[in-house]
Design a protein around this motif. Structure first.
Motif, PDB file in Angstrom:
ATOM      1  N   MET A  26       8.624 -10.444  30.161  1.00 24.58           N
ATOM      2  CA  MET A  26       9.032  -9.319  29.304  1.00 24.58           C
ATOM      3  C   MET A  26      10.516  -9.421  28.951  1.00 24.58           C
ATOM      4  O   MET A  26      10.921  -9.187  27.821  1.00 24.58           O
ATOM      5  N   LYS A  27      11.288  -9.786  29.948  1.00 23.07           N
ATOM      6  CA  LYS A  27      12.738  -9.899  29.767  1.00 23.07           C
ATOM      7  C   LYS A  27      13.079 -10.913  28.676  1.00 23.07           C
ATOM      8  O   LYS A  27      13.964 -10.686  27.844  1.00 23.07           O
ATOM      9  N   ASN A  28      12.363 -12.045  28.679  1.00 25.91           N
ATOM     10  CA  ASN A  28      12.707 -13.133  27.760  1.00 25.91           C
ATOM     11  C   ASN A  28      11.973 -13.080  26.427  1.00 25.91           C
ATOM     12  O   ASN A  28      12.198 -13.914  25.566  1.00 25.91           O
ATOM     13  N   SER A  29      11.091 -12.121  26.287  1.00 20.47           N
ATOM     14  CA  SER A  29      10.273 -12.088  25.080  1.00 20.47           C
ATOM     15  C   SER A  29      10.992 -11.412  23.923  1.00 20.47           C
ATOM     16  O   SER A  29      11.766 -10.469  24.111  1.00 20.47           O
ATOM     17  N   THR A  30      10.717 -11.904  22.716  1.00 21.82           N
ATOM     18  CA  THR A  30      11.267 -11.215  21.541  1.00 21.82           C
ATOM     19  C   THR A  30      10.184 -10.378  20.863  1.00 21.82           C
ATOM     20  O   THR A  30      10.465  -9.631  19.935  1.00 21.82           O
ATOM     21  N   LYS A  31       8.943 -10.519  21.315  1.00 20.89           N
ATOM     22  CA  LYS A  31       7.848  -9.794  20.657  1.00 20.89           C
ATOM     23  C   LYS A  31       7.260  -8.661  21.491  1.00 20.89           C
ATOM     24  O   LYS A  31       6.705  -7.721  20.934  1.00 20.89           O
ATOM     25  N   ILE A  32       7.363  -8.770  22.806  1.00 22.76           N
ATOM     26  CA  ILE A  32       6.784  -7.718  23.650  1.00 22.76           C
ATOM     27  C   ILE A  32       7.621  -6.448  23.502  1.00 22.76           C
ATOM     28  O   ILE A  32       8.849  -6.480  23.629  1.00 22.76           O
ATOM     29  N   CYS A  33       6.950  -5.356  23.177  1.00 20.45           N
ATOM     30  CA  CYS A  33       7.664  -4.103  22.916  1.00 20.45           C
ATOM     31  C   CYS A  33       8.337  -3.571  24.174  1.00 20.45           C
ATOM     32  O   CYS A  33       7.879  -3.805  25.283  1.00 20.45           O
ATOM     33  N   ARG A  34       9.412  -2.847  23.927  1.00 15.45           N
ATOM     34  CA  ARG A  34      10.215  -2.306  25.037  1.00 15.45           C
ATOM     35  C   ARG A  34       9.579  -1.034  25.566  1.00 15.45           C
ATOM     36  O   ARG A  34      10.195   0.039  25.573  1.00 15.45           O
ATOM     37  N   HIS A  35       8.355  -1.139  25.997  1.00 12.54           N
ATOM     38  CA  HIS A  35       7.633   0.026  26.502  1.00 12.54           C
ATOM     39  C   HIS A  35       6.663  -0.422  27.586  1.00 12.54           C
ATOM     40  O   HIS A  35       5.940  -1.388  27.405  1.00 12.54           O
ATOM     41  N   LEU A  36       6.678   0.307  28.686  1.00 15.12           N
ATOM     42  CA  LEU A  36       5.729   0.004  29.758  1.00 15.12           C
ATOM     43  C   LEU A  36       5.103   1.304  30.251  1.00 15.12           C
ATOM     44  O   LEU A  36       5.812   2.225  30.656  1.00 15.12           O
ATOM     45  N   HIS A  37       3.772   1.352  30.170  1.00 13.00           N
ATOM     46  CA  HIS A  37       3.049   2.511  30.698  1.00 13.00           C
ATOM     47  C   HIS A  37       2.660   2.170  32.125  1.00 13.00           C
ATOM     48  O   HIS A  37       1.884   1.245  32.359  1.00 13.00           O
ATOM     49  N   LEU A  38       3.236   2.895  33.070  1.00 22.51           N
ATOM     50  CA  LEU A  38       3.064   2.553  34.482  1.00 22.51           C
ATOM     51  C   LEU A  38       2.612   3.802  35.252  1.00 22.51           C
ATOM     52  O   LEU A  38       3.436   4.522  35.834  1.00 22.51           O
ATOM     53  N   PRO A  39       1.305   4.057  35.247  1.00 19.61           N
ATOM     54  CA  PRO A  39       0.808   5.295  35.863  1.00 19.61           C
ATOM     55  C   PRO A  39       1.149   5.384  37.342  1.00 19.61           C
ATOM     56  O   PRO A  39       0.887   4.451  38.092  1.00 19.61           O
ATOM     57  N   ILE A  40       1.747   6.512  37.732  1.00 13.33           N
ATOM     58  CA  ILE A  40       2.052   6.691  39.158  1.00 13.33           C
ATOM     59  C   ILE A  40       0.991   7.529  39.856  1.00 13.33           C
ATOM     60  O   ILE A  40       0.701   7.335  41.010  1.00 13.33           O
ATOM     61  N   GLN A  41       0.414   8.485  39.151  1.00 14.19           N
ATOM     62  CA  GLN A  41      -0.638   9.411  39.628  1.00 14.19           C
ATOM     63  C   GLN A  41      -0.104  10.443  40.600  1.00 14.19           C
ATOM     64  O   GLN A  41      -0.374  11.630  40.446  1.00 14.19           O
ATOM     65  N   SER A  42       0.656  10.026  41.627  1.00 18.84           N
ATOM     66  CA  SER A  42       1.279  10.980  42.539  1.00 18.84           C
ATOM     67  C   SER A  42       2.514  10.322  43.123  1.00 18.84           C
ATOM     68  O   SER A  42       2.560   9.106  43.270  1.00 18.84           O
ATOM     69  N   GLY A  43       3.505  11.168  43.486  1.00 22.50           N
ATOM     70  CA  GLY A  43       4.719  10.621  44.093  1.00 22.50           C
ATOM     71  C   GLY A  43       4.642  10.628  45.613  1.00 22.50           C
ATOM     72  O   GLY A  43       5.571  10.176  46.279  1.00 22.50           O
ATOM     73  N   SER A  44       3.568  11.159  46.167  1.00 23.25           N
ATOM     74  CA  SER A  44       3.451  11.254  47.619  1.00 23.25           C
ATOM     75  C   SER A  44       2.670  10.065  48.171  1.00 23.25           C
ATOM     76  O   SER A  44       1.521   9.844  47.803  1.00 23.25           O
ATOM     77  N   THR A  45       3.301   9.337  49.073  1.00 20.84           N
ATOM     78  CA  THR A  45       2.648   8.155  49.648  1.00 20.84           C
ATOM     79  C   THR A  45       1.348   8.544  50.344  1.00 20.84           C
ATOM     80  O   THR A  45       0.352   7.818  50.283  1.00 20.84           O
ATOM     81  N   ARG A  46       1.360   9.721  50.978  1.00 21.19           N
ATOM     82  CA  ARG A  46       0.151  10.195  51.676  1.00 21.19           C
ATOM     83  C   ARG A  46      -1.006  10.380  50.672  1.00 21.19           C
ATOM     84  O   ARG A  46      -2.124   9.937  50.889  1.00 21.19           O
ATOM     85  N   ILE A  47      -0.704  11.006  49.556  1.00 21.70           N
ATOM     86  CA  ILE A  47      -1.741  11.241  48.538  1.00 21.70           C
ATOM     87  C   ILE A  47      -2.134   9.919  47.873  1.00 21.70           C
ATOM     88  O   ILE A  47      -3.310   9.667  47.620  1.00 21.70           O
ATOM     89  N   LEU A  48      -1.156   9.052  47.620  1.00 20.00           N
ATOM     90  CA  LEU A  48      -1.460   7.749  47.006  1.00 20.00           C
ATOM     91  C   LEU A  48      -2.447   6.972  47.859  1.00 20.00           C
ATOM     92  O   LEU A  48      -3.341   6.292  47.352  1.00 20.00           O
TER      93      LEU A  48
END
Ligand code: SAH
Ligand code: SF4
Ligand code: F3S
Length: 482
Positions: A293-315
């Motif tokens: 991604m860093k070296n690409s000129t075509k990959i868009c500057r957007h990443l969808h990275l679902p977290i779902q929950s911030g709690s390790t216990r729930i994850l």
């Protein structure tokens, strides 16, 4: 993308056994039926396809539209006027199902005064046996029901229905088959989704997708590249590679290949300008991918990275297989490698057993990552998933309160994050004339934000430098740079 001349198919011969030839045979067969009916009623037959759910379903709908057009139906804007109405359904949350039943009730009403109207249902909801039972019992006016695994057989199913007067039902439990080279009709001339894999093996404990989309199957890289090359030759400049977890692409192919390697191959396609992908599971996001991604000129500057929950216990209870700390580390790594990246996410509120402390962990992640935007969902119990039988389901009042607090925070941050590009010039792909004001067009920036600017339909499909004059919270007002 038609590879076979339909007019030359001999319908007196038996149907071919192999795909896609078999489907082209049935396209020709259904086409003859539709032409006959059109003659009888003295006009063309029409269709609508309504899509619920995700990008995967949107792409499937393009395949349905492609086949319907080859069969000789014309697309109609108004569902009430159409001769063939199709719902491509989603079942990821209960409210998606309720919407379908509600609309089916209305369709029944219309069909009473228009008996020749056909109604087809497909997509994820149809993979649930209880749904099909309910339809068979209480929705007898539906003509055709099929699932996610045999969508490639659509022409054959339509032909079967046209030749009989019975409800046609064909739903498969799973498949290992991928059929290439069927027709499809793109919604946009300049951009397209491209499936790189189907199904999901992750079994997040709340999620029904693995049950309705089956096991993970990757397409061969050669087939993907060939499809994109054809799309580009046909005027497409932006593609979105689609999969429930693109980061595990290629692992089970006879000759394994990583998603990062696939991206490098796609990047080489001449004439392709932009590459997007969806969705990335944090547990499988590799350093190799970040580097690409860093070296690409075509990959868009957007990443969808679902977290779902911030709690390790729930994850852990969600079976997501990463901790809050691992997620935050990953975000740091990505932001360091690609500083102008825009991050978006999915969050579920009210997963069984979620306490106020767990919820505050989610709020903490939101404040630290500062997402460009976040899709927030109220946990929905899906029958058959492990979470559905977990104790301590959270009460609706508590969920509502948390959901509102989360949304307020998400919106506040996203307005601030969006505003940082104010005054700069960025390239946008012009996608449409603005619905509300026809003197404006709407473009999409590499980071997925929208910009509205003065313009006309001749700009659609072009990549133009745009001066981002003013941020309006979630979008920009801009002006093309001369
Ligand atoms: N494969 C993608 C997500 C597909 S479903 C991924 O793993 O990210 C899209 C989103 O719907 C999920 O990210 C999740 O936030 C939400 N979702 C899935 N099941 C849900 C449920 N039972 N209740 C509420 N939201 C759910
Ligand atoms: Fe559902 Fe998890 Fe698969 Fe995404 S990765 S589709 S959330 S099971
Ligand atoms: Fe819905 Fe199926 Fe997509 S359940 S979210 S349409 S994979």
């Amino acid at each position: 993308m038609n590879t076979i001349d339909i007019a030359s198919i001999d319908l007196s011969a038996p149907a071919p056994v192999n795909e896609p030839e078999r489907q082209y045979y049935y396209i020709a067969k259904a086409r003859a039926c539709v032409a006959k009916k059109a003659k009888e009623i003295g006009r063309e037959l029409t269709f609508t396809v309504t899509t619920f759910g995700c990008q995967m379903n949107a792409r499937d709908s393009e395949k349905l539209v492609g086949i319907l057009e080859q069969i000789g139906y014309r697309e109609e804007a108004d569902e009430e006027q159409a001769d063939f109405v199709i719902y491509n359904t989603c079942t990821v949350r209960e409210n998606a199902n309720q919407r379908v039943y509600g609309r089916l009730g209305q369709l029944h009403h219309i069909k009473k005064s228009k008996p020749h109207m056909m109604i087809g249902l497909c997509g994820c909801m149809m993979q649930e046996p209880e749904v099909v039972e309910k339809l068979k019992k209480s929705y007898r006016f539906v003509d055709l029901i099929f699932g996610t695994h045999n969508i490639y057989k659509f022409a054959e199913l339509v032909a079967t229905r046209l030749e009989s007067d019975r409800m046609v039902i064909d739903v498969w439990k799973d498949t290992d088959k991928i059929v290439e080279d069927l027709p499809s009709e793109r919604k946009f001339s300049f951009k397209s989704g491209v499936n790189i894999m189907f199904g999901c093996n992750n079994f997040c404990s709340y999620c029904i997708v693995p049950y309705v989309r089956g096991r993970e199957r990757s397409r061969n890289p050669e087939d993907i590249i060939r499809e994109i090359e054809r799309l580009v030759a046909d005027g497409v400049v932006e593609i979105m590679l689609l999969g429930q977890n693109v980061n595990s692409y290629g692992k089970n192919l006879a000759e394994p290949i990583s998603f990062a390697k696939l991206l490098q191959k796609v990047e080489k396609i001449q004439g392709l300008e932009r590459i997007r992908f969806m969705t990335s599971h944090p547990k499988d996001l590799s350093d190799e991918l970040i580097e690409v991604m860093k070296n690409s000129t075509k990959i868009c500057r957007h990443l969808h990275l679902p977290i779902q929950s911030g709690s390790t216990r729930i994850l852990e209870k969600m079976n997501r297989r990463y901790s809050k700390e691992q997620y935050l580390e990953l975000v740091d790594k990505i932001k360091t490698a690609v500083p102008d990246i825009s991050l978006t996410t999915d969050i579920i509120v009210g997963f069984p057993g979620e306490t106020e402390e767990d919820f505050l962990e989610t709020m903490d992640v939101v404040k630290r990552v500062r997402y460009d935007s976040a899709f927030t969902f109220i946990y929905s119990k899906r029958t058959g998933t492990p979470a559905a039988v977990m104790e301590e389901q959270v009460s609706p009042d508590v969920i509502k309160d948390r959901f509102d607090r989360l949304l307020t925070e998400v919106q506040k941050i996203s307005a601030e994050v969006c505003a940082v590009h104010e005054g700069t010039v960025a390239e946008a792909l012009i996608e449409s004339v603005n619905d509300h004001d026809h003197r404006l067009v709407t473009g999409r920036l590499s980071n997925n934000l929208l910009v509205h600017l003065p313009g006309d339909a001749s700009m659609i499909g072009k990549l133009l430098p745009i001066h981002l004059k003013e941020c309006k919270g979630f979008y920009y007002i801009g002006e093309a740079v001369q």
